[in-house]
Each structure stands twice: as C-alpha cells, then as structure tokens.
Scaffold this active site. Structure first.
Site, PDB file in Angstrom:
ATOM      1  CG  ASN A  44      -0.289  -0.128   2.500  1.00  0.00           C
ATOM      2  OD1 ASN A  44       0.805  -0.682   2.604  1.00  0.00           O
ATOM      3  ND2 ASN A  44      -0.902   0.382   3.540  1.00  0.00           N
ATOM      4  CD  GLU A  96       4.022  -1.602  13.505  1.00  0.00           C
ATOM      5  OE1 GLU A  96       2.912  -1.056  13.539  1.00  0.00           O
ATOM      6  OE2 GLU A  96       4.809  -1.600  14.469  1.00  0.00           O
ATOM      7  CB  CYS A 136      -2.524  -0.139   8.379  1.00  0.00           C
ATOM      8  SG  CYS A 136      -1.162   0.960   8.727  1.00  0.00           S
ATOM      9  CD  GLU A 180       7.724  -0.807  11.814  1.00  0.00           C
ATOM     10  OE1 GLU A 180       6.761  -0.283  11.252  1.00  0.00           O
ATOM     11  OE2 GLU A 180       8.552  -1.542  11.234  1.00  0.00           O
TER      12      GLU A 180
END
Ligand code: NDP
Length: 504
Positions: A165, A263, A301, A483
């Site tokens: 994405n 993630e 996301c 992260e």
C-alpha cells in the site's frame, strides 16, 4: 527486446520489457531457476515489468551475504553508517520525480500523492534514522559502588518484509533503522509492487553501501517470504502486512526465538461528537473524516473505516459527508486533480467489491458508491483499470462483518452512538487496536476518550499527523511491538550490560 540485468540507473521508462532483479551480495541477479512474476499497472491493466520469483536458494544467498557483511558494518562508527544513509537519501531526493512516477504506476495511487507523501516520507525515514543513531544511547547506572553500563549491540541479519500500500515509505521505515542500528538487511517487498524497492537497490549500490549490507529479494510471500522468516541465520523480523500473515510469521519465528515486530491490520474508528458538527467546524470535520477514510483509496492501515457519529449530530453530519464524498474525483492517477486513483490490483478490487456486496446482504444501506466505477466516466487510457468509488454504508450493527473485518479499500461504515460510554464500547469492540481519531472541541472529552481507547495512536481533530520520534504500532490483532524513533533502533539491538565494580 528485454533489458538485461542489471540496469545501473533507473532513467529509462518502465515498459513491459523491464526486467527487475534481486540485489544479492552486491550483484543484480534473476531468481535461481529463472522464474518470474508479472507486474501490472492497476490503472490500465498493462504489464509493466517482471520481477524474480525467488526461492529459498536466493534467500540463502542473500542471508549469507548479509551475515558476511554484518561484522564490518556493525563495527563502523555510527557516523559512518549515517553518512551512507544520507548518501542514499540524497540519491532518492535527486530522482524524486522518477520514484514518484514509478510508485504511482506500480500501485495506481495518484501521482500527486506519491510525489507529496510517499517518496518525501521515504527520504525523511532514511534521514531521520541516520541522524537518530548519532545520539549516544548508552545508559549508565551507579549503585553500591558499581557502575552498570547498558550497551546496545546490533542483532545481526534483519529480515524486512513490507506490503503494497505504501511500498517505498514502509520499506524504508524498516531498512533505515535496521541499517542505522548496525544490522545488515535482507528485504522482501510485496510481489505486487516491487518497483521502487528495486530502484532503491540500484541507488544503494550507487551510494556505495558495502557489498552484502543491503540485499533485496523479490518474490512471493509463501515462497521467498516464508523462507526468509524461518531462516536460522536471521536474527530479527520486522513485518508490515495483514494479520493472518503476521500470525504465520510469528509461528515461523518461534522455534528460533527471533525477535519480531508485527505491524498488522486495523478497523479504526473516527469518532465524531456533536460539538465538531457546528456551523463553524462542520466542514473541517467532514474533510478530516473523509481524508481519514479514503486517502490512498482507503488502503492505509490507519484509515478510519468505521465512522461513529453522535446520534444528535447525525442529520447534520452524515448528509454533508455523503455530499463531500460524492464529489471526490476518481480518475487517472496521472491527472493532478485526481483524489482517488486505482486500487492496487484487479484481484484486490474484487475483494473490496465482494465485501461491499456482503455488507449490503447483511442489511447495510449504500449512501454513495458501492459498485465498480463507471468506466465511461474515466479517460480512455484507464478505462479498464481497477477503480472503485468511495463508498459509505449505514445501517449495520457494530458486530456486522463490515464493522469487524478489514476491507482495506475506499469503504467506510457509519454507526450512531448515544453517549461517550457507547462510543468507547463500539470503538473498542473489534479484535483490532491500531489507531483512532476523535473529533470534538471539548478537550476533556477528547482526553477521556483517548485514555479509554485500546489502540496505539489516538489523533484528536486530525489524522495521520506523524512525528517520526514517537512509537507507532498496534494492540491485539493489530500487532506486536512498535516502530519509530528510539523504539525502532532498540528493536534492532540487544542490550548488553557491563558492570564495573570498584576494586577493594
Ligand atoms: P500481506 O500480509 O499479504 O503481505 C505483506 C508482505 O508479507 C508481502 O511482502 C507479502 O509478500 C509477504 N508475505 C506473505 N505471506 C508471507 C509468509 N507466509 N511469510 C513471509 N512473508 C509473507 O499484506 P498486504 O501486502 O496485502 O498488505 C495489506 C495489509 O497490510 C493490510 O492488512 C494492512 O492493514 C496491513 N498494513 C499494516 C500497517 C501497519 O502499520 N499496521 C501498515 C500498512 C499495511 P507477497 O506480496 O508476495 O504476498
């Protein structure tokens, strides 16, 4: 005629003749066995390139190269690693227009978005970690005459696996901290969007990274990706992608106790209170909520795919949001006025369309969108592309599939709530816990809601405002670990404590 491997710079336009290659031990090579994957432009359906369909053999070679390069790379002073990373960022910056064009071609996203968000952010990622590693992170503790010093020692070979994405943006978000911390890297970009990772590989050679420090292997997740995450010489895995894949990776990593950062997906709420729907702030709220729902065709996301609206504000907010959404321009990614480009592939379009059809069968009412975009409204060039209009659905229970499962397309649902407690219960009522946005002019309400939400990030009256120093990630099925900033650098390092006691 096919272009040969390797092409040292990426100046020629990508055509169906473009053959991209793995970067392993400083050399550009096809997959062992020569298998290839076709790469398509989702806006036109045209074949634009082929990528290696790599195997465990290629992964072995890449991990060997990375393991061989590790002692020298991790022993360099941080300033030397930072210099190489800045050299890489300089090259991406030099070629920013070409990177943006190729990212748009590979993903179907608007060129303007790739030029203003994806590629600038990839450059910032690299520069941010280059600078962050220069801050001495050792900690010293004095106790009872002993001095304990905590050193952070690079882990070894890092596996960096990224999705389609935000291809370069998320790939650099992984490899930059890994390299800065002193790890060497084997990267596996998504097979769907391999092009800018390949361009980055070429720039890493041009930037003079030592042989084997950066290896990029293209291929399918279940083949090359699975070989990478189960490889015994890989020390850690940083993965961004779907929750189901994250579970497979966690299982593959367990036998050798590899450190993992996952993630994963989200089903993020945008929570709209009545005081954000007054004549003075209605437009800003509508624009913010629509941006959260539909940026990058809803394929982020953190997209706010469940819009929770205070019942008292429903009649003012929902029609305004529907009108705004209907006006969003779906079209050719190369047209600067396009707001919604193509979905990443025809296959993904089918997945999104199927989810919307199911939502309607479950009792959802379409307020706009909900069918494949009318090709006649598109320019000739992109008539057979994977376009889907921004879609709003009301009338579904919070427990309905469309409110529980990630669709990852330009689709959002609308759910009413009566009070704060109900808003919180609905917002927390999925297996995900990635992020949320809260729209209110009442600071204390915003604070109460933020404290009660089970997710990694809460934006108040905004969405996707990102400071690279803060940890980002999810709870529950949205992932494991964080992260960003120091958390990312620490992920790639083992803390080692040296205790010096005073001699008698
Ligand atoms: P996938 O999970 O399908 O794939 C992600 C990456 O993992 C790809 O490179 C893929 O390769 C690879 N992969 C697939 N199977 C395996 C395996 N068994 N072992 C190792 N690697 C594997 O996700 P998508 O690419 O479809 O991306 C969309 C998902 O990513 C969404 O769910 C979205 O929410 C999530 N996401 C999460 C973000 C976050 O920060 N939390 C940010 C962005 C996206 P291949 O492409 O070849 O299949």
């Amino acid at each position: 005629m096919r272009r040969p491997y390797p092409s040292s710079t990426m100046s020629a336009p990508i055509t169906a003749d473009r053959v991209i290659a793995n970067l392993i031990a400083g050399r550009f090579t096809p997959a062992h066995g020569g298998a290839i994957i076709s790469v398509y432009d989702p806006a036109t359906g045209a074949l634009i390139a082929t990528a290696p369909d790599s195997t465990a053999h290629d992964i072995d070679a890449a991990v060997d190269a990375a393991a061989t390069a590790f002692p020298a790379w991790s022993s360099l002073p941080p300033s030397a690693r930072a210099k190489k990373l800045h050299a890489l960022a300089d090259l991406v910056e030099r070629d920013i227009d070409e990177f943006a064009r190729i990212e748009s071609l590979d993903t179907g996203k608007p060129l303007a978005l790739a030029r203003s968000l994806d590629i600038p952010r990839a450059i910032s990622n690299i520069r941010f970690f280059a600078d962050a590693i220069l801050v001495d992170d050792h900690e010293t503790f004095l106790h009872g005459g002993a001095t304990s010093v905590v050193h952070h020692r690079a882990l070894g070979v890092a596996a960096c696996i990224s999705p389609w994405n935000l291809p370069l943006y998320l790939f650099t978000w992984k490899i930059a901290p890994a390299l800065a911390a002193g790890c060497t890297v084997v990267g596996k970009p998504s097979e769907v969007t391999p092009l800018t990772a390949w361009m980055l590989a070429e720039r890493s050679v041009e930037a003079g990274f030592p042989t084997g420090v950066i290896n990029i292997v293209h291929g399918r997740g279940p083949l090359s990706g699975a070989a990478l995450v189960s490889h015994p010489r890989v020390a850690c895995i940083t993965f961004t992608g779907g929750t189901a894949t994250g579970e497979l990776i966690a299982r593959a990593a367990a036998p050798t106790f590899k450190r993992t950062a996952l993630e994963l997906g989200g089903k993020n709420p945008s929570i709209v209170f009545a005081d954000a729907v007054t004549p003075s702030n209605l437009l800003a709220t509508v624009e913010g909520v629509a941006r959260a729902a539909f940026t990058n065709q809803g394929q982020v996301c953190h997209c706010g795919s469940r819009i929770l609206v205070a019942r008292e504000a429903w009649d003012a907010f929902v029609p305004a949001l529907v009108e705004h959404t209907k006006k969003m321009r779906v079209g050719d990614p190369l047209d600067p006025s396009t707001q919604i480009g193509a979905l990443v592939s025809g296959q993904h379009l089918l997945k999104v369309a199927t989810a919307v059809d199911s939502a309607v069968r479950d009792g959802g009412r379409l307020l706009c969108g909900g069918a494949r975009f009318d090709g006649a409204l598109l320019p000739e060039r992109v008539r057979s592309g994977a376009f889907y209009p921004p879609t709003l659905i009301e009338g579904l229970a919070p427990s309905a599939r469309a409110n529980q499962e990630e669709i990852f397309g330009p689709v959002a649902t609308l759910i009413p709530f009566d009070d704060e407690a109900q808003a919180i219960a609905i917002a927390n009522g999925t297996r995900f816990g990635l992020s949320a946005s809260v729209w209110t002019s009442d600071d204390s309400c915003a604070t109460r809601i933020a404290n009660a939400l089970d997710c990694g990030t809460v934006w108040i009256n905004s969405w996707m405002v990102r400071d690279l120093r803060v940890p980002i990630g999810g709870m529950r099925s949205s992932g494991l670990g964080r992260e960003g900033g120091r958390e990312a650098l620490r992920f790639f390092a083992e803390p080692v404590v040296v205790v010096q006691s005073k001699g008698k």
